[in-house]
Design a protein around this motif. Structure first.
Motif, PDB file in Angstrom:
ATOM      1  N   SER A 107      -3.618  -5.249  13.272  1.00  0.00           N
ATOM      2  CA  SER A 107      -4.520  -4.109  13.189  1.00  0.00           C
ATOM      3  C   SER A 107      -4.738  -3.711  11.735  1.00  0.00           C
ATOM      4  O   SER A 107      -3.800  -3.711  10.938  1.00  0.00           O
ATOM      5  CB  SER A 107      -3.953  -2.926  13.972  1.00  0.00           C
ATOM      6  OG  SER A 107      -4.807  -1.805  13.866  1.00  0.00           O
ATOM      7  N   ALA A 108      -5.958  -3.398  11.389  1.00  0.00           N
ATOM      8  CA  ALA A 108      -6.283  -2.912  10.048  1.00  0.00           C
ATOM      9  C   ALA A 108      -6.300  -1.387  10.057  1.00  0.00           C
ATOM     10  O   ALA A 108      -6.209  -0.751  11.108  1.00  0.00           O
ATOM     11  CB  ALA A 108      -7.637  -3.459   9.622  1.00  0.00           C
ATOM     12  N   GLY A 109      -6.439  -0.812   8.858  1.00  0.00           N
ATOM     13  CA  GLY A 109      -6.526   0.642   8.787  1.00  0.00           C
ATOM     14  C   GLY A 109      -7.878   1.166   9.208  1.00  0.00           C
ATOM     15  O   GLY A 109      -8.004   2.320   9.637  1.00  0.00           O
ATOM     16  N   ALA A 110      -8.897   0.316   9.094  1.00  0.00           N
ATOM     17  CA  ALA A 110     -10.260   0.701   9.478  1.00  0.00           C
ATOM     18  C   ALA A 110     -11.095  -0.558   9.603  1.00  0.00           C
ATOM     19  O   ALA A 110     -10.672  -1.657   9.205  1.00  0.00           O
ATOM     20  CB  ALA A 110     -10.868   1.650   8.451  1.00  0.00           C
ATOM     21  N   ILE A 144      -8.248   2.993  15.389  1.00  0.00           N
ATOM     22  CA  ILE A 144      -8.769   2.923  14.022  1.00  0.00           C
ATOM     23  C   ILE A 144     -10.256   3.282  13.994  1.00  0.00           C
ATOM     24  O   ILE A 144     -10.995   3.025  14.947  1.00  0.00           O
ATOM     25  CB  ILE A 144      -8.557   1.522  13.419  1.00  0.00           C
ATOM     26  CG1 ILE A 144      -9.248   0.445  14.262  1.00  0.00           C
ATOM     27  CG2 ILE A 144      -7.074   1.214  13.286  1.00  0.00           C
ATOM     28  CD1 ILE A 144      -9.161  -0.949  13.656  1.00  0.00           C
ATOM     29  N   VAL A 203      -8.504   6.613   4.752  1.00  0.00           N
ATOM     30  CA  VAL A 203      -8.200   5.210   4.485  1.00  0.00           C
ATOM     31  C   VAL A 203      -8.472   4.917   3.014  1.00  0.00           C
ATOM     32  O   VAL A 203      -9.550   5.241   2.505  1.00  0.00           O
ATOM     33  CB  VAL A 203      -9.050   4.274   5.375  1.00  0.00           C
ATOM     34  CG1 VAL A 203      -8.770   2.817   5.053  1.00  0.00           C
ATOM     35  CG2 VAL A 203      -8.791   4.557   6.847  1.00  0.00           C
ATOM     36  N   ASP A 208      -5.166  -0.035   1.633  1.00  0.00           N
ATOM     37  CA  ASP A 208      -5.060  -0.298   3.071  1.00  0.00           C
ATOM     38  C   ASP A 208      -5.892  -1.520   3.462  1.00  0.00           C
ATOM     39  O   ASP A 208      -6.908  -1.835   2.835  1.00  0.00           O
ATOM     40  CB  ASP A 208      -5.536   0.914   3.872  1.00  0.00           C
ATOM     41  CG  ASP A 208      -4.681   2.141   3.607  1.00  0.00           C
ATOM     42  OD1 ASP A 208      -3.471   1.977   3.365  1.00  0.00           O
ATOM     43  OD2 ASP A 208      -5.230   3.268   3.624  1.00  0.00           O
ATOM     44  N   THR A 209      -5.474  -2.169   4.525  1.00  0.00           N
ATOM     45  CA  THR A 209      -6.227  -3.314   5.037  1.00  0.00           C
ATOM     46  C   THR A 209      -7.477  -2.834   5.764  1.00  0.00           C
ATOM     47  O   THR A 209      -7.417  -1.919   6.594  1.00  0.00           O
ATOM     48  CB  THR A 209      -5.361  -4.144   6.001  1.00  0.00           C
ATOM     49  OG1 THR A 209      -4.214  -4.618   5.302  1.00  0.00           O
ATOM     50  CG2 THR A 209      -6.136  -5.330   6.551  1.00  0.00           C
TER      51      THR A 209
END
Length: 265
Positions: A107-110, A144, A203, A208-209
């Motif tokens: 999972s990414a941050g956004a 997200i 974010v 962040d990713t």
């Protein structure tokens, strides 16, 4: 004498074969350029360029047999072709490599969903494939936010961002997760204008990713443009077009788009 005549005949036959191939490339290329509905005009232009190169190469070969000036021109022509084709081939390898990567599981941050064409108020084929990929990713990672980025272009009744919002919201994505960026007109602007919106959502694009949803052939350029706009860690979520001839056309076009984005813009 017999052996010489055979050699001369073979050389003449080779020349005729090259010119025939050039004529076929020119005919097919012109047809693809004129038949806009196929969506592969760029491939048509490439075939026309190939026809021109084959024709020029053959006539330079004939000239080179007769004069020193012809040999020099032939050498310059071949060197120029190598200087163009070798870098483009390396770029194309990179584009294909990035486009063939498996989508990330983490999972990414956004998420950033890059816009594409809108037909009136409906997503184009390219945009619809991106939205379906975004829907899958957002469903798998329900906590997200997503920035939908794309302005309103020629022939579009609504912005690309609004079209994406309507599509995703109608398919169950919570409206509060969707952030609209409606001013960007190209990929670089997609990232530049999305950055403050991500920061407002908590974010940090530099730390962040961020998952980037776009078509598979566009992933390489999108990743490089994201880095140029201060994004520290991006992962690509690629969407394939449903027809092979479109995939091939856009993969070929993307190598030239990379050159334009990083050398000419």
């Amino acid at each position: 004498m017999y052996r010489y005549d055979r050699y001369k005949g073979a050389r003449r036959q080779r020349g005729q074969t090259v010119l025939t191939a050039a004529a076929v490339c020119a005919a097919v290329g012109l047809a693809l350029v004129l038949l806009r509905g196929l969506g592969i005009r760029f491939s048509g232009f490439l075939l026309l360029a190939l026809a021109a190169a084959l024709t020029a190469g053959e006539y330079l070969r004939r000239w080179a047999r007769r004069s020193r000036a012809g040999r020099r021109c032939q050498l310059v022509f071949r060197a120029a072709l190598a200087l163009v084709l070798i870098p483009l081939a390396l770029i194309e390898i990179f584009v294909i490599h990035e486009g063939c990567k498996a989508p990330p599981e983490e999972s990414a941050g956004a998420v950033i969903v890059l816009g594409a064409g809108v037909n009136g108020t409906e997503p184009s084929l390219s945009l619809r494939t991106r939205l379906d990929a975004a829907l899958d990713y957002l469903t798998a990672h329900p906590d997200i936010p997503a920035v939908l980025t794309g302005g309103r272009g020629y022939g579009e009744e609504i912005s690309e961002a609004q079209c994406m919002y309507d599509y995703l919201a109608a398919r169950g994505v919570a409206a509060e997760r969707l952030i609209l960026e409606e001013s960007a007109s190209n990929t670089a602007e997609n990232f530049a204008l999305s950055r403050p919106l991500l920061e407002e959502a908590g974010v940090d694009p530099a730390a962040d990713t961020v998952a980037v949803v776009t078509n598979d052939f566009h992933l390489a350029r999108a990743g490089l443009l994201a880095a140029r706009n201060g994004y520290g860690d991006t992962v690509g979520v690629g969407a394939a077009l449903p027809w092979a001839h479109l995939e091939i056309n856009y993969y070929l076009r993307e190598a030239f788009a990379m050159v334009k984005s990083f050398l000419l813009d």
